[in-house]
Design a protein around this motif. Structure first.
Motif, short mmCIF file in Angstrom:
data_model
loop_
_atom_site.label_atom_id
_atom_site.label_comp_id
_atom_site.label_asym_id
_atom_site.label_seq_id
_atom_site.Cartn_x
_atom_site.Cartn_y
_atom_site.Cartn_z
N VAL A 394 0.86 -1.18 0.00
CA VAL A 394 0.00 0.00 0.00
C VAL A 394 0.90 1.23 0.00
CG1 VAL A 394 -1.88 -1.15 1.25
CG2 VAL A 394 -0.12 0.09 2.53
N LYS A 395 0.32 2.38 -0.32
CA LYS A 395 1.07 3.62 -0.14
C LYS A 395 1.08 3.90 1.36
CE LYS A 395 -1.02 6.09 -3.48
NZ LYS A 395 -1.24 7.24 -4.41
N ASP A 396 2.18 3.53 2.01
CA ASP A 396 2.20 3.46 3.47
C ASP A 396 2.45 4.78 4.17
OD1 ASP A 396 4.90 3.83 2.96
OD2 ASP A 396 5.53 1.86 3.67
N GLY A 397 2.79 5.82 3.42
CA GLY A 397 3.03 7.11 4.04
C GLY A 397 4.29 7.20 4.86
N LYS A 398 5.09 6.13 4.85
CA LYS A 398 6.36 6.16 5.57
C LYS A 398 7.33 6.98 4.74
CE LYS A 398 9.92 3.26 7.65
NZ LYS A 398 10.31 4.40 8.51
N SER A 399 7.62 8.19 5.19
CA SER A 399 8.24 9.18 4.32
C SER A 399 9.45 9.84 4.97
CB SER A 399 7.21 10.25 3.97
OG SER A 399 6.79 10.93 5.14
N THR A 400 10.01 10.78 4.23
CA THR A 400 11.08 11.62 4.74
C THR A 400 10.51 12.98 5.17
OG1 THR A 400 11.55 12.46 2.53
CG2 THR A 400 12.80 10.52 3.27
N LYS A 401 11.29 13.72 5.91
CA LYS A 401 10.89 15.07 6.33
C LYS A 401 12.03 16.04 6.09
CE LYS A 401 9.03 17.68 10.27
NZ LYS A 401 8.61 17.60 11.71
N GLY A 402 11.71 17.16 5.43
CA GLY A 402 12.71 18.19 5.19
C GLY A 402 13.71 17.85 4.11
N LEU A 403 13.37 16.90 3.24
CA LEU A 403 14.29 16.45 2.19
C LEU A 403 13.75 16.85 0.83
CD1 LEU A 403 16.90 14.67 1.81
CD2 LEU A 403 15.35 12.76 1.35
N THR A 404 14.63 17.28 -0.06
CA THR A 404 14.25 17.62 -1.43
C THR A 404 15.15 16.90 -2.42
OG1 THR A 404 13.52 19.82 -0.73
CG2 THR A 404 13.86 19.48 -3.08
N PRO A 405 14.58 16.07 -3.32
CA PRO A 405 13.17 15.68 -3.33
C PRO A 405 12.83 14.73 -2.18
CG PRO A 405 14.37 14.47 -5.01
CD PRO A 405 15.33 15.45 -4.43
N ALA A 406 11.58 14.77 -1.76
CA ALA A 406 11.14 13.89 -0.69
C ALA A 406 11.06 12.45 -1.17
CB ALA A 406 9.77 14.35 -0.20
N LYS A 407 10.94 11.55 -0.24
CA LYS A 407 10.49 10.20 -0.56
C LYS A 407 9.18 10.01 0.20
CE LYS A 407 11.57 5.38 -1.21
NZ LYS A 407 12.49 4.24 -1.08
#
Length: 500
Positions: A394-407
């Motif tokens: 699923v699109k789990d929303g487990k992401s990065t913060k403050g990163l460009t580009p984000a994941k």
């Protein structure tokens, strides 16, 4: 000019899935049908021969797939977790990834006729199986994702083998090593096709022509003219014969060009892949599609896309293009040992280019990228990864913060050796620009009127895909508009025969 010894009700130009869908559709309506194939018999099948066979349809729910799958037993279905995917979901996906630019009438034909067309294909011997690349094992369940749970048996090879067998059974004639060069018209209606065979031109009389011979992806000149100079050296992932011949013929005959001529289906492919499709090694074995689970850096050690923006089915066509923009048109897909077991089978093949290292420093050296910049990229990424549950189904929303580009999804720290880097470049599959057709696959002129007896299918249908496309829609579009064009052509031939 020499005339061919036989005339036909319908001539189909092309030799892939769209062409044979059209030929068989017209033949089952009682038409005399000829397929004109530019390639030799040992290099036939168009781009379809090279596909991995994934085909997108509006199946509804799991019950809709029970009569489609040939490889699942009754007891297997208890282990299947299948999201609902109907006509609305399919249509919405097309509109979402094309930013609302897809011609609604064509998108509705594709989505509404996808499932019936799959059943029709089955009736002619095409077999469908589980797409093993579209689920993850989770709690002893096969958790499917991305709206693409079906593929053809034995990939594109199996698909085309089934079509060739059925065409032969039905008495469809085929001319190999024959290139269509121009359409013959009389009173705004098609009356013949001029072809070139063994250096000689001849005219074949017919009541109708279906153009299903692909886009211009294999033409270096046209790629540079319409898509950009950077596409000069793009890897051609399929047949070398798709050089825009059908588009040229149609436009010369008065057809209206339409669609996104500056865009195409592109995919990250092995940096050392053959420069054009290898008929000795078909089956789409060089693509690299597991990138949402890892990281992508360019030759300077820098990330340049959000690897986890969406499921790969909705991003690979545009991320291939982004790879082409990078220095030396090269990038690396990176995976650590945490995700290595989740990668698709193409990463295990002997043809896969890969470097492996036990440390990040060693990996940078083997990749031949700037070590300090690469280490900075990885350390910055790792520090930005947020807590959360990881779930690749699923699109789990487990992401990065403050990163460009984000994941945006599936962000895991890159820190467990051994580390793997797969060098990739851009491979072009098919172009999006085409000619204008209506919802009956009739080719339209500049005044929106059908050119009598002229139809189009497959990559030649313009106005359907813009900028991007939902994975698996190319094969489905080819079959849907192929079947439709054959039916419409047969109706037209019957009408002009009656008048005569």
């Amino acid at each position: 000019m020499e005339s061919y010894s036989k005339s036909y009700d319908v001539i189909v130009v092309g030799g892939g899935n769209a062409a044979f869908s059209a030929a068989i559709s017209a033949r089952e309506k009682g038409m005399g049908v000829l397929v004109v194939e530019k390639g030799s018999q040992d290099k036939r099948g168009g781009n379809s021969y090279f596909t991995d066979g994934a085909i997108r349809m509006a199946y509804g729910d799991l019950e809709g797939l029970r009569s489609v799958y040939s490889d699942l037993k009754d007891e297997d279905y208890d282990r299947v977790d299948m999201p609902v995917y109907g006509e609305k979901e399919y249509y919405d996906d097309i509109m979402r990834v094309t930013n609302g630019k897809s011609e609604p009438a064509l998108a509705k034909v594709l989505t509404s006729q996808s499932y019936p067309t799959i059943k029709w294909m089955q009736s002619h011997g095409v077999e469908f199986i589980v797409n093993e690349n579209q689920y993850f094992e989770k709690d002893n369940k096969m958790s499917f994702w991305g709206g693409l749970p079906v593929k053809t048996y034995q990939k594109g090879i199996g698909l085309m083998t089934a079509w060739w067998k059925r065409a032969d059974e039905l008495g469809v004639d085929v001319l190999y090593n024959t290139k269509g060069t121009s359409l013959v018209k009389s009173d705004n209606a098609i009356t013949g096709l001029v072809v070139e065979q063994d250096g000689k031109e001849m005219q074949i009389d017919t009541k109708s022509v279906i153009l299903a011979c692909g886009g211009f992806e294999a033409s270096e000149q046209k790629r540079m003219k319409y898509i950009g100079d950077e596409w000069k050296n793009a890897v051609v992932r399929g047949t070398e014969h798709n050089t825009g011949d059908g588009l040229d013929m149609a436009i010369e005959a008065g057809a209206t060009p339409i669609g996104d001529w500056s865009a195409c289906h592109a995919h990250t492919t092995d940096y050392n892949a053959p420069r054009v499709g290898d008929f000795e090694k078909p089956g789409d074995i060089y693509k690299k599609s597991s990138y949402p689970l890892g990281l992508i850096v360019n030759n300077e050690g820098v990330r340049f896309v959000d690897e986890g923006a969406d499921f790969r089915n909705y991003t690979y066509a545009k991320y291939g293009k982004e790879t082409l923009k990078q220095p030396e048109q090269k990038a690396f897909q990176l995976y650590d040992q945490k995700v290595r077991p989740l990668l698709r089978v193409e990463y295990e093949l002997e043809e896969a280019s890969v470097v492996k290292a036990d440390s990040l420093e060693e990996l940078a050296e083997k990749m031949n990228v700037p070590k300090e910049k690469f280490l900075e990229t990885i350390h910055t990424y790792n520090a930005s990864v947020q807590e959360g549950d990881y779930d690749p189904s699923v699109k789990d929303g487990k992401s990065t913060k403050g990163l460009t580009p984000a994941k945006s999804n599936w962000a895991l720290t890159f820190d467990e050796a051994p580390f793997y880097a797969y060098p990739v470049t851009c491979g072009i599959t098919f172009t999006f620009g085409g000619i204008k057709v209506n919802d009956q696959a009739e080719v339209l002129d500049s005044e929106e009127q059908p050119i009598g007896g002229l139809y189009a299918a497959g990559e030649m249908v313009g106005g359907l895909f813009y900028e991007n496309y939902p994975g698996g829609s190319g094969l489905m579009s080819g079959a849907v508009f192929g079947k439709l064009s054959g039916e419409t052509a047969a109706t037209y031939v019957e009408s002009v025969t009656t008048k005569a």
